[in-house]
Design an enzyme around this catalytic site. Structure first.
Site, PDB file in Angstrom:
ATOM      1  N   ARG A  50       0.861  -1.174   0.000  1.00 60.19           N
ATOM      2  CA  ARG A  50       0.000   0.000   0.000  1.00 60.19           C
ATOM      3  C   ARG A  50       0.902   1.229   0.000  1.00 60.19           C
ATOM      4  O   ARG A  50       2.041   1.168   0.434  1.00 60.19           O
ATOM      5  CB  ARG A  50      -0.882   0.030   1.246  1.00 60.19           C
ATOM      6  CG  ARG A  50      -1.878  -1.108   1.280  1.00 60.19           C
ATOM      7  CD  ARG A  50      -2.728  -1.032   2.499  1.00 60.19           C
ATOM      8  NE  ARG A  50      -1.886  -1.159   3.693  1.00 60.19           N
ATOM      9  CZ  ARG A  50      -2.357  -1.380   4.901  1.00 60.19           C
ATOM     10  NH1 ARG A  50      -3.646  -1.477   5.106  1.00 60.19           N
ATOM     11  NH2 ARG A  50      -1.545  -1.488   5.922  1.00 60.19           N
ATOM     12  N   ARG A  74       8.469   9.511   4.430  1.00 58.35           N
ATOM     13  CA  ARG A  74       8.137  10.920   4.651  1.00 58.35           C
ATOM     14  C   ARG A  74       8.855  11.447   5.903  1.00 58.35           C
ATOM     15  O   ARG A  74       9.424  12.537   5.893  1.00 58.35           O
ATOM     16  CB  ARG A  74       6.622  11.034   4.804  1.00 58.35           C
ATOM     17  CG  ARG A  74       6.095  12.436   4.866  1.00 58.35           C
ATOM     18  CD  ARG A  74       4.579  12.426   4.906  1.00 58.35           C
ATOM     19  NE  ARG A  74       4.042  11.828   3.684  1.00 58.35           N
ATOM     20  CZ  ARG A  74       2.771  11.563   3.474  1.00 58.35           C
ATOM     21  NH1 ARG A  74       1.871  11.836   4.385  1.00 58.35           N
ATOM     22  NH2 ARG A  74       2.371  11.051   2.343  1.00 58.35           N
ATOM     23  N   ASP A 112       1.200   5.439   1.113  1.00 58.54           N
ATOM     24  CA  ASP A 112       0.620   6.489   1.950  1.00 58.54           C
ATOM     25  C   ASP A 112      -0.212   7.410   1.074  1.00 58.54           C
ATOM     26  O   ASP A 112       0.040   7.551  -0.125  1.00 58.54           O
ATOM     27  CB  ASP A 112       1.734   7.322   2.616  1.00 58.54           C
ATOM     28  CG  ASP A 112       2.558   6.524   3.614  1.00 58.54           C
ATOM     29  OD1 ASP A 112       2.064   5.488   4.107  1.00 58.54           O
ATOM     30  OD2 ASP A 112       3.694   6.946   3.904  1.00 58.54           O
ATOM     31  N   TYR A 117      11.203   3.773  -2.676  1.00 63.55           N
ATOM     32  CA  TYR A 117      10.557   5.082  -2.666  1.00 63.55           C
ATOM     33  C   TYR A 117      11.575   6.118  -3.130  1.00 63.55           C
ATOM     34  O   TYR A 117      12.733   6.084  -2.720  1.00 63.55           O
ATOM     35  CB  TYR A 117      10.145   5.481  -1.246  1.00 63.55           C
ATOM     36  CG  TYR A 117       8.744   5.121  -0.836  1.00 63.55           C
ATOM     37  CD1 TYR A 117       7.774   6.105  -0.737  1.00 63.55           C
ATOM     38  CD2 TYR A 117       8.391   3.822  -0.520  1.00 63.55           C
ATOM     39  CE1 TYR A 117       6.486   5.803  -0.329  1.00 63.55           C
ATOM     40  CE2 TYR A 117       7.115   3.508  -0.107  1.00 63.55           C
ATOM     41  CZ  TYR A 117       6.169   4.492  -0.018  1.00 63.55           C
ATOM     42  OH  TYR A 117       4.898   4.195   0.390  1.00 63.55           O
TER      43      TYR A 117
END
Length: 182
Positions: free
Chosen positions: A27, A174, A29, A87
Site C-alpha cells: 500500500r 516521509r 501512503d 521510494y
C-alpha cells in the site's frame, strides 16, 4: 473515494465480464504517487499478455495505466515474492514551483546540502527498529525493517531521496525525508 485497486478491478471486470480481485505488492501512503506497482490475480480468462494491457487500459482513466502483463508461477505473490520496495522522495528548492512536478514534489524555498544528507542517510542502512519514523496510527506488528540502499542526490534542480528496503512503515519515508531535510 475509490482506491486505485478498486478502479483497476472495475476495469478488469469491464474487460473480462468477470469479478477478479487483485492483490498489490504494498500500500502507499496518501499523497504518494506509485509507479511500477506490481499486482497479481488468478483467473481462467484466456487472453494474450498484450491484450490484457490494452484491454484493461481501455477502461482506466488517463492517470492510471497497466504497463505490462506476465504469466507467473502458481506460488507467485505480489507482496510476499517482492525482494524489495523503493521510494523516491522529491524535493524542489527552486524559487518558482515546477508545473511539471506539481503535486509530486515537496517544495522548499531554501537550498539543501545533498552531500551531508547523503552521508547522514547511510546510518539508516541495515535491519533496525524504525519506530521513530513510523506514523502514530501505523498498524504494522513490527517496526523492524531492512534498508538495503539509500542515496540523496541532486538531479536537475530536484533533490531525490531514494530508499530501497524490504518493506516500509506508514509514513516512514516521509518522516526520514523530513529528518534528513532538517
Amino acid at each position: 473515494g475509490c482506491s486505485i485497486q478498486d478502479v483497476i478491478q472495475k476495469a478488469i471486470k469491464k474487460f473480462t465480464g468477470k469479478t477478479i480481485k487483485i492483490t498489490g505488492s504494498s500500500r502507499t501512503d496518501s499523497g504518494v504517487h506509485a509507479s511500477w506497482q506490481i499486482f497479481h490475480f488468478d483467473t481462467n480468462v484466456q487472453r494474450e499478455m498484450n491484450s490484457w494491457v490494452r484491454g484493461v487500459n481501455a477502461f482506466l482513466p488517463t492517470s492510471i495505466k497497466v504497463l505490462g502483463a506476465f504469466k507467473v508461477k502458481e506460488d507467485f505473490h505480489a507482496r510476499f515474492s517482492a525482494d524489495y520496495r523503493r521510494y523516491c522522495y522529491l524535493i524542489s528548492s527552486a524559487p518558482v514551483a515546477s508545473g511539471v512536478f506539481h503535486g509530486k514534489v515537496t517544495c522548499l524555498k531554501r537550498p539543501l546540502d545533498t552531500h551531508v544528507m547523503h552521508q547522514a542517510a547511510q546510518r539508516l542502512l541495515g535491519e533496525r527498529d524504525f519506530s521513530a519514523f513510523r506514523a502514530a496510527g501505523c498498524q504494522s506488528t513490527s517496526a523492524y525493517r531492512n534498508v538495503q540502499a539509500v542515496s540523496v542526490v541532486e538531479w536537475c534542480g530536484i533533490t531525490v531521496i531514494d530508499i530501497r528496503a524490504n518493506a516500509f512503515l506508514q509514513h516512514m519515508v516521509r518522516n526520514i525525508s523530513g529528518s534528513l531535510i532538517d
